[in-house]
Design a protein around this motif. Sequence first.
Motif, PDB file in Angstrom:
ATOM      1  N   VAL A  38      58.734   7.745 -11.541  1.00  0.00           N
ATOM      2  CA  VAL A  38      59.030   8.094 -12.944  1.00  0.00           C
ATOM      3  C   VAL A  38      59.760   9.433 -12.971  1.00  0.00           C
ATOM      4  O   VAL A  38      59.176  10.466 -12.642  1.00  0.00           O
ATOM      5  CB  VAL A  38      57.726   8.201 -13.784  1.00  0.00           C
ATOM      6  N   PRO A  39      61.049   9.446 -13.329  1.00  0.00           N
ATOM      7  CA  PRO A  39      61.746  10.737 -13.446  1.00  0.00           C
ATOM      8  C   PRO A  39      61.209  11.520 -14.637  1.00  0.00           C
ATOM      9  O   PRO A  39      60.865  10.936 -15.667  1.00  0.00           O
ATOM     10  CB  PRO A  39      63.212  10.345 -13.696  1.00  0.00           C
ATOM     11  N   GLN A  40      61.161  12.832 -14.477  1.00  0.00           N
ATOM     12  CA  GLN A  40      60.654  13.666 -15.578  1.00  0.00           C
ATOM     13  C   GLN A  40      61.426  14.979 -15.660  1.00  0.00           C
ATOM     14  O   GLN A  40      61.760  15.574 -14.643  1.00  0.00           O
ATOM     15  CB  GLN A  40      59.162  13.956 -15.360  1.00  0.00           C
TER      16      GLN A  40
ATOM     17  N   ASN B  76      59.129  17.032 -20.031  1.00  0.00           N
ATOM     18  CA  ASN B  76      57.936  16.328 -20.534  1.00  0.00           C
ATOM     19  C   ASN B  76      57.740  16.535 -22.038  1.00  0.00           C
ATOM     20  O   ASN B  76      56.615  16.648 -22.514  1.00  0.00           O
ATOM     21  CB  ASN B  76      56.689  16.770 -19.748  1.00  0.00           C
ATOM     22  N   THR B  77      58.836  16.588 -22.788  1.00  0.00           N
ATOM     23  CA  THR B  77      58.710  16.691 -24.245  1.00  0.00           C
ATOM     24  C   THR B  77      59.055  15.377 -24.945  1.00  0.00           C
ATOM     25  O   THR B  77      59.078  15.315 -26.177  1.00  0.00           O
ATOM     26  CB  THR B  77      59.640  17.780 -24.831  1.00  0.00           C
ATOM     27  N   GLY B  78      59.341  14.345 -24.195  1.00  0.00           N
ATOM     28  CA  GLY B  78      59.705  13.045 -24.777  1.00  0.00           C
ATOM     29  C   GLY B  78      58.592  12.536 -25.677  1.00  0.00           C
ATOM     30  O   GLY B  78      57.408  12.811 -25.440  1.00  0.00           O
ATOM     31  N   LEU B  79      58.969  11.782 -26.698  1.00  0.00           N
ATOM     32  CA  LEU B  79      57.988  11.371 -27.706  1.00  0.00           C
ATOM     33  C   LEU B  79      57.690   9.866 -27.674  1.00  0.00           C
ATOM     34  O   LEU B  79      57.065   9.348 -28.592  1.00  0.00           O
ATOM     35  CB  LEU B  79      58.490  11.791 -29.107  1.00  0.00           C
TER      36      LEU B  79
HETATM   37  C1  LIG Z   1      58.632  19.772 -31.009  1.00  0.00           C
HETATM   38  C2  LIG Z   1      59.580  18.690 -30.580  1.00  0.00           C
HETATM   39  C3  LIG Z   1      60.728  18.487 -31.319  1.00  0.00           C
HETATM   40  C4  LIG Z   1      61.637  17.499 -30.931  1.00  0.00           C
HETATM   41  N1  LIG Z   1      62.766  17.322 -31.668  1.00  0.00           N
HETATM   42  C5  LIG Z   1      63.672  16.399 -31.283  1.00  0.00           C
HETATM   43  C6  LIG Z   1      64.870  16.211 -32.041  1.00  0.00           C
HETATM   44  O1  LIG Z   1      65.126  16.854 -33.059  1.00  0.00           O
HETATM   45  N2  LIG Z   1      65.745  15.278 -31.595  1.00  0.00           N
HETATM   46  C7  LIG Z   1      65.512  14.538 -30.470  1.00  0.00           C
HETATM   47  O2  LIG Z   1      66.357  13.712 -30.094  1.00  0.00           O
HETATM   48  N3  LIG Z   1      64.369  14.688 -29.761  1.00  0.00           N
HETATM   49  C8  LIG Z   1      63.462  15.591 -30.135  1.00  0.00           C
HETATM   50  N4  LIG Z   1      62.306  15.745 -29.407  1.00  0.00           N
HETATM   51  C9  LIG Z   1      62.037  14.870 -28.247  1.00  0.00           C
HETATM   52  C10 LIG Z   1      62.407  15.447 -26.865  1.00  0.00           C
HETATM   53  O3  LIG Z   1      62.427  16.856 -26.868  1.00  0.00           O
HETATM   54  C11 LIG Z   1      63.745  14.875 -26.389  1.00  0.00           C
HETATM   55  O4  LIG Z   1      63.614  13.485 -26.210  1.00  0.00           O
HETATM   56  C12 LIG Z   1      64.254  15.506 -25.096  1.00  0.00           C
HETATM   57  O5  LIG Z   1      65.590  15.090 -24.900  1.00  0.00           O
HETATM   58  C13 LIG Z   1      63.437  15.151 -23.865  1.00  0.00           C
HETATM   59  O6  LIG Z   1      63.821  16.028 -22.813  1.00  0.00           O
HETATM   60  P1  LIG Z   1      62.798  16.338 -21.603  1.00  0.00           P
HETATM   61  O7  LIG Z   1      63.524  17.160 -20.601  1.00  0.00           O
HETATM   62  O8  LIG Z   1      61.542  16.887 -22.106  1.00  0.00           O
HETATM   63  O9  LIG Z   1      62.604  14.873 -21.017  1.00  0.00           O
HETATM   64  P2  LIG Z   1      61.247  14.149 -20.589  1.00  0.00           P
HETATM   65  O10 LIG Z   1      60.325  14.086 -21.728  1.00  0.00           O
HETATM   66  O11 LIG Z   1      60.723  14.719 -19.334  1.00  0.00           O
HETATM   67  O12 LIG Z   1      61.825  12.683 -20.294  1.00  0.00           O
HETATM   68  C14 LIG Z   1      62.338  11.877 -21.301  1.00  0.00           C
HETATM   69  C15 LIG Z   1      62.928  10.597 -20.688  1.00  0.00           C
HETATM   70  O13 LIG Z   1      64.043  10.903 -19.859  1.00  0.00           O
HETATM   71  C16 LIG Z   1      63.802  10.517 -18.494  1.00  0.00           C
HETATM   72  N5  LIG Z   1      64.348  11.594 -17.673  1.00  0.00           N
HETATM   73  C17 LIG Z   1      64.075  12.924 -17.745  1.00  0.00           C
HETATM   74  N6  LIG Z   1      64.858  13.599 -16.891  1.00  0.00           N
HETATM   75  C18 LIG Z   1      65.637  12.692 -16.263  1.00  0.00           C
HETATM   76  C19 LIG Z   1      66.675  12.778 -15.279  1.00  0.00           C
HETATM   77  N7  LIG Z   1      67.057  13.931 -14.778  1.00  0.00           N
HETATM   78  N8  LIG Z   1      67.264  11.633 -14.863  1.00  0.00           N
HETATM   79  C20 LIG Z   1      66.877  10.430 -15.367  1.00  0.00           C
HETATM   80  N9  LIG Z   1      65.919  10.297 -16.294  1.00  0.00           N
HETATM   81  C21 LIG Z   1      65.309  11.415 -16.739  1.00  0.00           C
HETATM   82  C22 LIG Z   1      62.303  10.323 -18.383  1.00  0.00           C
HETATM   83  O14 LIG Z   1      61.981   9.375 -17.398  1.00  0.00           O
HETATM   84  C23 LIG Z   1      61.955   9.839 -19.782  1.00  0.00           C
HETATM   85  O15 LIG Z   1      62.206   8.468 -19.889  1.00  0.00           O
HETATM   86  C24 LIG Z   1      61.369  16.705 -29.782  1.00  0.00           C
HETATM   87  C25 LIG Z   1      60.204  16.908 -29.053  1.00  0.00           C
HETATM   88  C26 LIG Z   1      59.320  17.900 -29.438  1.00  0.00           C
HETATM   89  C27 LIG Z   1      58.096  18.106 -28.609  1.00  0.00           C
END
Ligand SMILES: Cc1cc2nc3c(=O)[nH]c(=O)nc-3n(C[C@H](O)[C@H](O)[C@H](O)COP(=O)(O)OP(=O)(O)OC[C@H]3O[C@@H](n4cnc5c(N)ncnc54)[C@H](O)[C@@H]3O)c2cc1C
Length: 476
Positions: A75-77, A80-83
């Motif tokens: 599982v790529p991560q 970890n803010t995905g919803l």
């Molecule tokens: C307070 C809050 C506000 C938010 N507001 C918004 C908003 O306004 N708009 C919005 O679109 N989202 C929002 N989000 C959701 C979230 O922040 C986004 O989806 C963000 O893009 C996820 O990034 P992440 O690095 O945390 O990814 P993760 O949560 O770690 O992963 C998300 C997905 O991407 C995959 N992934 C991660 N990194 C990689 C990589 N390098 N290669 C391949 N796959 C990968 C994971 O497997 C997973 O499926 C919010 C979340 C929070 C907590």
Amino acid sequence: MLDKPPAAIDQTLLARFAAIVGEKYAITDPAMQAPYVVEMRDMFPGHTPMVLRPATVAEVADILKLANATATPIVPQGGNTGLVGGQTPLNNEIVLSLNRLDRIREVDPVSNTMTCEAGVTLQRAREAAAAVNRLYPQLLPSEGTCTIGGNLSTNAGGTAAIAYGVSRSHVLGIEVVLADGRILKDLNKLKKDNTGYDLKNLFIGAEGTLGVITAAVLRLVPRPRSIETAFVGLPSPAAALALLTLVADAAGGNVTSYELMTRSALELALRHAAGCRDPLAAPHPWYVLIELSSQAKSGPRDVIEDLLAQGLKRGLVADATIADSLDQAKMFWRIREMLGEAQRHAGGSIKHDVSVPVAAVPEFLKEADAAATGLIPGARPMPFGHLGDGNIHYNVIQPEGADKAEFLKRWDDMNAAIFAVVKKYGGSISAEHGVGALKRDLLPSVKDPVSFELMKSLKRMLDPKNILNPGKMLAP
Ligand SMILES: Cc1cc2nc3c(=O)[nH]c(=O)nc-3n(C[C@H](O)[C@H](O)[C@H](O)COP(=O)(O)OP(=O)(O)OC[C@H]3O[C@@H](n4cnc5c(N)ncnc54)[C@H](O)[C@@H]3O)c2cc1C
């Protein structure tokens, strides 16, 4: 969501994975794993035998080569803010955290590009662009933690998409490690390159199911010299929409945010989020936060003042204030950014991240409210979000005094009721957060059957052993 009982991964194999990154970066201690297996809403408790934290693209490639050879799910991560549970190991997979892959390889203010590795946080990317007087125009409240790799993999939207588009619009080139460990190097800095299929867009929005993004060339834009932020009280979503048309006609691409919220949501933020004050003297049923940006030094102050005056005259605006200082503008934004968090204090919340054509938002809201309260009398719809993109976070809060667990048991029924309204208006059940685990089983019913078949064929072609985020977006 467990698709199959967790399969134990053999200790010898785990040792081979650990050898790629070094013992220190192969986490097996459950306490140290906690930040990687639980997401912020605590909706998807996960479990993993190992979290791998590679520091180079070569290490990512070696991990995937071994995973592919041994059919070991990964599982790529990112941050970890995905919803939608996409980043969580729900079936005992190995977690591949990209957060040590965090170099900004290049910032080129003349070509207006920036090459970032996947683990760079959005905030750092934006700061690096600002340091050369450029803007990286993706804006999410989670920017301090979410990463470029996660943003691209979810094709994130956010509060500036009305002017600049979603993640897909910001990418010129990409580097991806494929399931078999091959490295696709397409770190193209060109705006114009018509030499075949646009492969990068396969991986953007794929939620880690087709490859692991390790770096990307991002498009930068000039940094606005002046920004005006207004907080506006209105009688209805229809008035907010009519005002949006006025604003867009007058300011065009300078409208960089247009965010809708209800009085009830604002009240929760005032009550529960430190530093928030009511920007207006009297309460109003609806509000919009408007941001206009401009390259002109004198700024769009006159434009926004004129628009609000016109809005008042036409009965669209009940009251409004324009931020007089950066601090005041930040306070308006803090209210907007705390809406989701503040709702936690009102009890259980059934969430929908949906979009409909912009013109349909007022009717959608009316019918969704009727559907929600028809299903659960006393339920409190508290929609907010990106009206300028037709993207509403249609959250329904439990009735006052109701039992939270009983209310949340109705999650699927409530989803069905709201998604029926979304469908009626030709909308999407996932506007910006993605599919992940949360909406996977709904996908076949909302996608065109031919598109869905093509999605499955692409998955089979790029990941024949189904090692990349299995069970997310598509059923295994
Ligand atoms: C307070 C809050 C506000 C938010 N507001 C918004 C908003 O306004 N708009 C919005 O679109 N989202 C929002 N989000 C959701 C979230 O922040 C986004 O989806 C963000 O893009 C996820 O990034 P992440 O690095 O945390 O990814 P993760 O949560 O770690 O992963 C998300 C997905 O991407 C995959 N992934 C991660 N990194 C990689 C990589 N390098 N290669 C391949 N796959 C990968 C994971 O497997 C997973 O499926 C919010 C979340 C929070 C907590």
